[in-house]
Design a protein around this motif. Structure first.
Motif, mmCIF file in Angstrom:
data_model
loop_
_atom_site.group_PDB
_atom_site.id
_atom_site.type_symbol
_atom_site.label_atom_id
_atom_site.label_comp_id
_atom_site.label_asym_id
_atom_site.label_seq_id
_atom_site.Cartn_x
_atom_site.Cartn_y
_atom_site.Cartn_z
ATOM 1 N N UNK A 172 -46.158 -6.133 -32.971
ATOM 2 C CA UNK A 172 -46.573 -4.938 -33.703
ATOM 3 C C UNK A 172 -45.542 -4.573 -34.786
ATOM 4 N N UNK A 173 -44.271 -4.819 -34.524
ATOM 5 C CA UNK A 173 -43.242 -4.530 -35.545
ATOM 6 C C UNK A 173 -43.467 -5.403 -36.781
ATOM 7 N N UNK A 174 -43.900 -6.637 -36.544
ATOM 8 C CA UNK A 174 -44.220 -7.534 -37.668
ATOM 9 C C UNK A 174 -45.405 -6.969 -38.468
ATOM 10 N N UNK A 175 -46.463 -6.527 -37.775
ATOM 11 C CA UNK A 175 -47.631 -5.959 -38.469
ATOM 12 C C UNK A 175 -47.228 -4.713 -39.262
ATOM 13 N N UNK A 176 -46.373 -3.890 -38.673
ATOM 14 C CA UNK A 176 -45.963 -2.647 -39.338
ATOM 15 C C UNK A 176 -45.127 -2.949 -40.584
ATOM 16 N N UNK A 177 -44.199 -3.895 -40.467
ATOM 17 C CA UNK A 177 -43.381 -4.251 -41.640
ATOM 18 C C UNK A 177 -44.281 -4.735 -42.766
ATOM 19 N N UNK A 178 -45.239 -5.588 -42.428
ATOM 20 C CA UNK A 178 -46.122 -6.126 -43.471
ATOM 21 C C UNK A 178 -46.994 -5.026 -44.066
ATOM 22 N N UNK A 179 -47.240 -3.983 -43.277
ATOM 23 C CA UNK A 179 -48.056 -2.858 -43.753
ATOM 24 C C UNK A 179 -47.266 -1.836 -44.558
ATOM 25 N N UNK A 180 -45.941 -2.049 -44.734
ATOM 26 C CA UNK A 180 -45.165 -1.139 -45.580
ATOM 27 C C UNK A 180 -44.238 -0.212 -44.817
ATOM 28 N N UNK A 181 -44.243 -0.296 -43.481
ATOM 29 C CA UNK A 181 -43.365 0.573 -42.688
ATOM 30 C C UNK A 181 -41.920 0.073 -42.752
ATOM 31 N N UNK A 182 -40.986 1.011 -42.868
ATOM 32 C CA UNK A 182 -39.569 0.687 -42.726
ATOM 33 C C UNK A 182 -39.206 0.841 -41.254
ATOM 34 N N UNK A 183 -38.405 -0.106 -40.729
ATOM 35 C CA UNK A 183 -37.920 0.005 -39.353
ATOM 36 C C UNK A 183 -36.588 0.741 -39.447
ATOM 37 N N UNK A 184 -36.528 1.992 -38.973
ATOM 38 C CA UNK A 184 -35.371 2.847 -39.264
ATOM 39 C C UNK A 184 -34.250 2.767 -38.243
ATOM 40 N N UNK A 185 -34.626 2.858 -36.967
ATOM 41 C CA UNK A 185 -33.548 2.818 -35.952
ATOM 42 C C UNK A 185 -34.167 2.628 -34.569
ATOM 43 N N UNK A 186 -33.364 2.087 -33.666
ATOM 44 C CA UNK A 186 -33.784 2.051 -32.250
ATOM 45 C C UNK A 186 -33.233 3.291 -31.574
ATOM 46 N N UNK A 187 -33.994 3.829 -30.628
ATOM 47 C CA UNK A 187 -33.504 4.992 -29.886
ATOM 48 C C UNK A 187 -34.129 4.991 -28.494
ATOM 49 N N UNK A 188 -33.544 5.800 -27.604
ATOM 50 C CA UNK A 188 -34.018 5.830 -26.218
ATOM 51 C C UNK A 188 -34.947 7.002 -25.992
ATOM 52 N N UNK A 189 -36.231 6.691 -25.751
ATOM 53 C CA UNK A 189 -37.148 7.681 -25.205
ATOM 54 C C UNK A 189 -36.887 7.716 -23.706
ATOM 55 N N UNK A 190 -37.317 8.782 -23.005
ATOM 56 C CA UNK A 190 -37.130 8.763 -21.549
ATOM 57 C C UNK A 190 -37.797 7.543 -20.907
ATOM 58 N N UNK A 191 -38.942 7.081 -21.466
ATOM 59 C CA UNK A 191 -39.706 6.017 -20.808
ATOM 60 C C UNK A 191 -39.542 4.650 -21.452
ATOM 61 N N UNK A 192 -38.922 4.565 -22.632
ATOM 62 C CA UNK A 192 -38.789 3.235 -23.259
ATOM 63 C C UNK A 192 -37.746 3.275 -24.367
ATOM 64 N N UNK A 193 -37.239 2.080 -24.709
ATOM 65 C CA UNK A 193 -36.415 1.969 -25.912
ATOM 66 C C UNK A 193 -37.397 1.748 -27.059
ATOM 67 N N UNK A 194 -37.303 2.611 -28.062
ATOM 68 C CA UNK A 194 -38.316 2.603 -29.121
ATOM 69 C C UNK A 194 -37.674 2.292 -30.460
ATOM 70 N N UNK A 195 -38.531 1.896 -31.402
ATOM 71 C CA UNK A 195 -38.107 1.713 -32.796
ATOM 72 C C UNK A 195 -38.772 2.817 -33.614
ATOM 73 N N UNK A 196 -37.972 3.588 -34.338
ATOM 74 C CA UNK A 196 -38.548 4.584 -35.235
ATOM 75 C C UNK A 196 -38.977 3.869 -36.514
#
Ligand SMILES: CC(C)(COP(=O)(O)OP(=O)(O)OC[C@H]1O[C@@H](n2cnc3c(N)ncnc32)[C@H](O)[C@@H]1OP(=O)(O)O)[C@@H](O)C(=O)NCCC(=O)NCCS
Length: 379
Positions: A328-352
């Motif tokens: 999904x990160x690949x699809x988002x990058x190709x769609x124009x999304x910038x991958x800003x930072x990784x952070x810890x949600x209570x339930x998962x490590x997420x990418x903003x």
């Protein structure tokens, strides 16, 4: 009447790749004034509404990023508003077929089309065009932001602002949800319309229930369960003012479920400098036959287009996929999304992730740069 070419333009540029002769491009369905556009000669489009020809439009390339469209009569003289829709439909077709196009020029008058000045007035009122003498110039970046062309009539009203509290969060009051279709756009490479509608428990629950129990979907959503659980889930989302639960369809076939949320009232807000009209979203593609490149390049730009059209104050779309969700990160990058930072949600490590309005419209992320039907037919 021939428009004077702006300095630096020649009429030797290659023609845009229009849909193949006979291929119908339907356009502007959500306005209630839906029209069909057919290529009737290499550089001539014919626009029809309810089986009636509104006009023909000759397409000339003046440079790789400027086209001149000249409407001519091909039947009864259409009224000013239907003719305006016809002109805008040809802009959608030409800009969908020509990703590098910046500007479309129309003449303001045409002796055989006495309703053209009135049609051009409507085009100017849409806000995406300026007049320079006897030429009107449409900026493609603005054209794709004319909300009324792709969204349902209830979304065309201006939005007022009133601040309210939800718990300890102060945020703008969100607009009430209106059932039914919210957005519709023709996808040239699928030859069908993609639409987004508010989920309807009376008709969509069974499909939603089966999708949520698909192990591939459950691995991410973790919401497998029985019908009662899913009925309660949908009811809760419909009642929550910060979430729009949407069913996506290609033609009449449901293919996926989307949750579009206001970031300010969402769990994501504490993790970045959230603004009042930032939005975020979640996705699941339930229909296996609607997975892969042709579909991702249809639904991802269309969902982002819907979000940016729904509220013109939305400058940023965010997301928080699992940091390990490489697909999904690949699809988002190709769609124009910038991958800003990784952070810890209570339930998962997420990418903003974040998509700017400017990036989406200026860099034409509404188009996946796929081959137009003409090119596919030629393969
Ligand atoms: C994640 C999910 C939405 C992806 O959709 P999908 O239809 O399975 O799509 P895939 O990622 O398998 O494939 C997309 C293809 O389009 C390509 N693509 C994506 N954007 C593109 C673009 N702008 N232009 C060209 N190709 C593009 C990708 O590179 C990929 O190509 P590949 O198959 O050659 O690798 C879907 O699998 C799903 O619903 N999963 C379960 C729930 C989920 O994970 N939700 C997301 C939570 S963040």
């Amino acid at each position: 009447m021939t428009a004077v070419l702006p300095a630096g333009l020649s009429s030797m540029a290659p023609l845009p790749v229009l849909p193949a002769p006979g291929v119908v491009f339907s356009s502007l369905d959500c306005t209630g004034g839906g029209v069909s556009v057919v290529t009737v000669a290499p550089a001539v489009l014919e626009v029809q509404q309810d089986g009636k020809v509104l006009c023909r439009v000759t397409v000339e390339s003046l440079s790789p990023d400027v086209c001149r469209l000249t409407p001519t009569l091909a039947g009864d003289v259409p009224g000013g508003y239907p003719l305006c829709l016809a002109l805008l439909a040809t802009v959608e077709v030409v800009s969908s077929a020509t990703p590098g196009l910046d500007t479309v020029l129309f003449p303001v008058t045409q002796p055989e089309l006495p309703t053209l000045p009135e049609a051009i007035r409507y085009v100017l009122e849409s806000g995406c065009a300026v007049q320079d003498g006897d030429t009107v110039s449409i900026a493609i970046e603005l054209f794709w932001q004319v909300s009324s062309l792709w969204t349902a009539p209830h979304m065309h009203h201006p939005h007022q602002i009133r601040r309210v509290m939800t718990g300890k969060i102060r945020h703008p009051l969100r607009r009430a949800k209106v059932p039914g279709e919210q957005y519709r756009r023709f996808i040239p490479w699928l030859g069908q319309c993609l639409s987004l509608s508010l989920i309807d428990p009376a008709t969509d629950l069974e499909t939603f229930h089966s999708w949520m129990n698909d192990p591939r979907v459950n691995a991410i959503w973790d919401e497998a369960g029985d019908r009662d659980k899913h009925a309660a889930y949908v009811a809760e989302r419909l009642a929550d003012p910060h979430v729009m639960p949407l069913i996506g369809r290609i033609g009449d076939r449901p293919f996926g479920y989307f949750e579009v949320y206001w970031a300010k009232e969402n769990r994501i807000a504490p993790y970045y400098d959230c603004e009042d009209f930032d939005r975020g979203w979640h996705v699941l593609i339930g229909d296996e036959s609607c997975r892969g490149r042709d579909y991702v390049t249809a639904w991802l730009p269309s969902l982002m287009h819907y979000i940016f059209l729904d509220d013109l104050r939305t400058q940023r779309i965010v997301g928080e996929p699992a940091a390990s969700h490489a697909q999904q990160l690949n699809n988002l990058s190709r769609g124009g999304f910038a991958l800003l930072k990784e952070f810890n949600f209570p339930h998962k490590r997420a990418m903003l992730v974040m998509l700017l309005r400017e990036r989406f419209f200026e860099n034409r992320k509404w188009s996946a740069h796929l081959a137009a039907p003409a090119a596919q037919a030629a393969e």
